[in-house]
Design an enzyme around this catalytic site. Sequence first.
Site, PDB file in Angstrom:
ATOM      1  N   HIS A  39     -19.126 -63.735  20.300  1.00 14.84           N
ATOM      2  CA  HIS A  39     -19.021 -64.431  19.011  1.00 14.84           C
ATOM      3  C   HIS A  39     -19.963 -63.777  18.006  1.00 14.84           C
ATOM      4  O   HIS A  39     -21.179 -63.892  18.117  1.00 14.84           O
ATOM      5  CB  HIS A  39     -19.369 -65.901  19.195  1.00 14.84           C
ATOM      6  CG  HIS A  39     -19.021 -66.760  18.016  1.00 14.84           C
ATOM      7  ND1 HIS A  39     -18.656 -66.237  16.783  1.00 14.84           N
ATOM      8  CD2 HIS A  39     -18.992 -68.112  17.867  1.00 14.84           C
ATOM      9  CE1 HIS A  39     -18.408 -67.235  15.951  1.00 14.84           C
ATOM     10  NE2 HIS A  39     -18.604 -68.374  16.590  1.00 14.84           N
ATOM     11  N   CYS A  79     -19.665 -69.615  11.115  1.00 12.88           N
ATOM     12  CA  CYS A  79     -18.732 -68.737  11.828  1.00 12.88           C
ATOM     13  C   CYS A  79     -17.467 -68.424  11.040  1.00 12.88           C
ATOM     14  O   CYS A  79     -16.659 -67.602  11.461  1.00 12.88           O
ATOM     15  CB  CYS A  79     -18.358 -69.354  13.161  1.00 12.88           C
ATOM     16  SG  CYS A  79     -19.772 -70.050  14.042  1.00 12.88           S
ATOM     17  N   LYS A 127     -12.655 -63.020  21.147  1.00 16.41           N
ATOM     18  CA  LYS A 127     -14.040 -63.299  21.549  1.00 16.41           C
ATOM     19  C   LYS A 127     -14.248 -63.169  23.046  1.00 16.41           C
ATOM     20  O   LYS A 127     -15.390 -63.093  23.510  1.00 16.41           O
ATOM     21  CB  LYS A 127     -14.470 -64.684  21.055  1.00 16.41           C
ATOM     22  CG  LYS A 127     -14.638 -64.769  19.540  1.00 16.41           C
ATOM     23  CD  LYS A 127     -15.148 -66.131  19.098  1.00 16.41           C
ATOM     24  CE  LYS A 127     -15.285 -66.216  17.578  1.00 16.41           C
ATOM     25  NZ  LYS A 127     -13.987 -66.183  16.871  1.00 16.41           N
ATOM     26  N   GLU A 176      -8.176 -76.280  18.623  1.00 10.65           N
ATOM     27  CA  GLU A 176      -7.497 -75.279  17.807  1.00 10.65           C
ATOM     28  C   GLU A 176      -6.032 -75.138  18.217  1.00 10.65           C
ATOM     29  O   GLU A 176      -5.145 -75.023  17.360  1.00 10.65           O
ATOM     30  CB  GLU A 176      -8.194 -73.928  17.914  1.00 10.65           C
ATOM     31  CG  GLU A 176      -7.547 -72.859  17.044  1.00 10.65           C
ATOM     32  CD  GLU A 176      -8.240 -71.515  17.072  1.00 10.65           C
ATOM     33  OE1 GLU A 176      -7.819 -70.618  16.310  1.00 10.65           O
ATOM     34  OE2 GLU A 176      -9.208 -71.357  17.863  1.00 10.65           O
ATOM     35  N   PHE A 226     -19.570 -74.089  11.968  1.00  6.86           N
ATOM     36  CA  PHE A 226     -20.431 -75.263  11.898  1.00  6.86           C
ATOM     37  C   PHE A 226     -20.484 -75.755  10.456  1.00  6.86           C
ATOM     38  O   PHE A 226     -20.591 -74.948   9.520  1.00  6.86           O
ATOM     39  CB  PHE A 226     -21.852 -74.914  12.345  1.00  6.86           C
ATOM     40  CG  PHE A 226     -22.045 -74.849  13.841  1.00  6.86           C
ATOM     41  CD1 PHE A 226     -20.984 -74.958  14.715  1.00  6.86           C
ATOM     42  CD2 PHE A 226     -23.311 -74.681  14.376  1.00  6.86           C
ATOM     43  CE1 PHE A 226     -21.173 -74.905  16.090  1.00  6.86           C
ATOM     44  CE2 PHE A 226     -23.522 -74.630  15.746  1.00  6.86           C
ATOM     45  CZ  PHE A 226     -22.447 -74.734  16.609  1.00  6.86           C
TER      46      PHE A 226
END
Length: 412
Positions: free
Chosen positions: A342, A168, A337, A319, A401
Amino acid sequence: MTDVVVTGYGATTPLGGDAASTWDALLAGKSGVGTTTGEWVDKHDLPVKISAQLAVDPSEVLPRVQARRMDRCEQVAVIAAREAWSHAGLAVGKDEEPRVDPTRLAVVIGTGIGGAVTLLDQDDLLETGGLRKVSPLTVPMLMPNGPAAMVSLEINAQGGVHSPASACATGAEALAWAYRLLKAGEVDVVVAGGAEACITGITVAGFVQARTLSQRNDAPEAASRPFDTGRDGFVLGEGAGVLVLEREEFATARGATVHGRLAGIGLTSDAYHITGPDPEGTGQARAMEAAIRTAGLTASDVGHVNCHATSTVVGDVGEARAIRKALGDHPVLTAPKGALGHLVGGAGAVEGLVALLSVRDGIIPATLNLDEKDPGVELDVVAGEPRKLELTAAVNNSFGFGGHNASLLFTK
């Protein structure tokens, strides 16, 4: 060292078939999420039946013969790159001299998943029809460097073709590598970004099993809920974003319009877990700090953060914690998003474009579906309506990831 400027941009997303319509829809509070369509949906009967599919299908834009020779992720990359190339004033007629030396022109476009749809389709043909049914273009269509290679052929880029793959964070990392190429003086222009188009049974099933997708099938537009207490996972989307980046001296010499600067970058890794972020947000904070440092700015200069915030239970709060650690309490946040879904490998580039436009236009899009902010998010998040705010600098975050962290800093 030269500054890196943005002279063109393009996109195709669940909100619009180009950059302008995507930006307008985002500011208008529209959602690109809906019920998933496709033959495989009924076949597999998966528990998630929603996604953020493209607003304009590539078949409506590309000639049929050309489209058939590309995987869908290659198609969206080419569409976004064509728009960016034209927007930058670099497109020329057949008999005109190019405005950039091809050997000083590079492409950096990545994808998180790549041509998995082609792989699955061609494997089905092999199993049911045998070797003669398999396309000779199978490998060029499924290879992860396919989107970058297709764009390089479109614009005759001979200064290097690069294809980062960092889940991502891919789209943002592509822009960071373009920044490095330009800062090093290796080329004059880089066409950079990310692309993804892999809404299909196996990816949806994999994310379902990982318990990362929202299952609000009865309310698709309300499913992606960054920072909201009711969030239950992200919505898988598709699309591409591409920026044209140039050395400032080169852009000035050719009279290009400059939309802003990519002033700083930060790339770090967590080394914590293959899918989960470090709950302390240490690596994410270091990425933001590096972006500020390379830009020669301070945390107080950054008035806005365009957040990765995917609408997962752990990730959003982590975050926010990292932002407070790196920047303090003053930046104003948003999370695209909620509207876009996403876009995986395309997310960082599309959202980087959103951050750039927020700085340029002095307006921050609202975070969609933020009805009740999680108390763990102790920061100001724009919700309800866009907010007008003059900005010196904005940070765009993308985390993937594997522990990939990418932060980009844009200035006027």
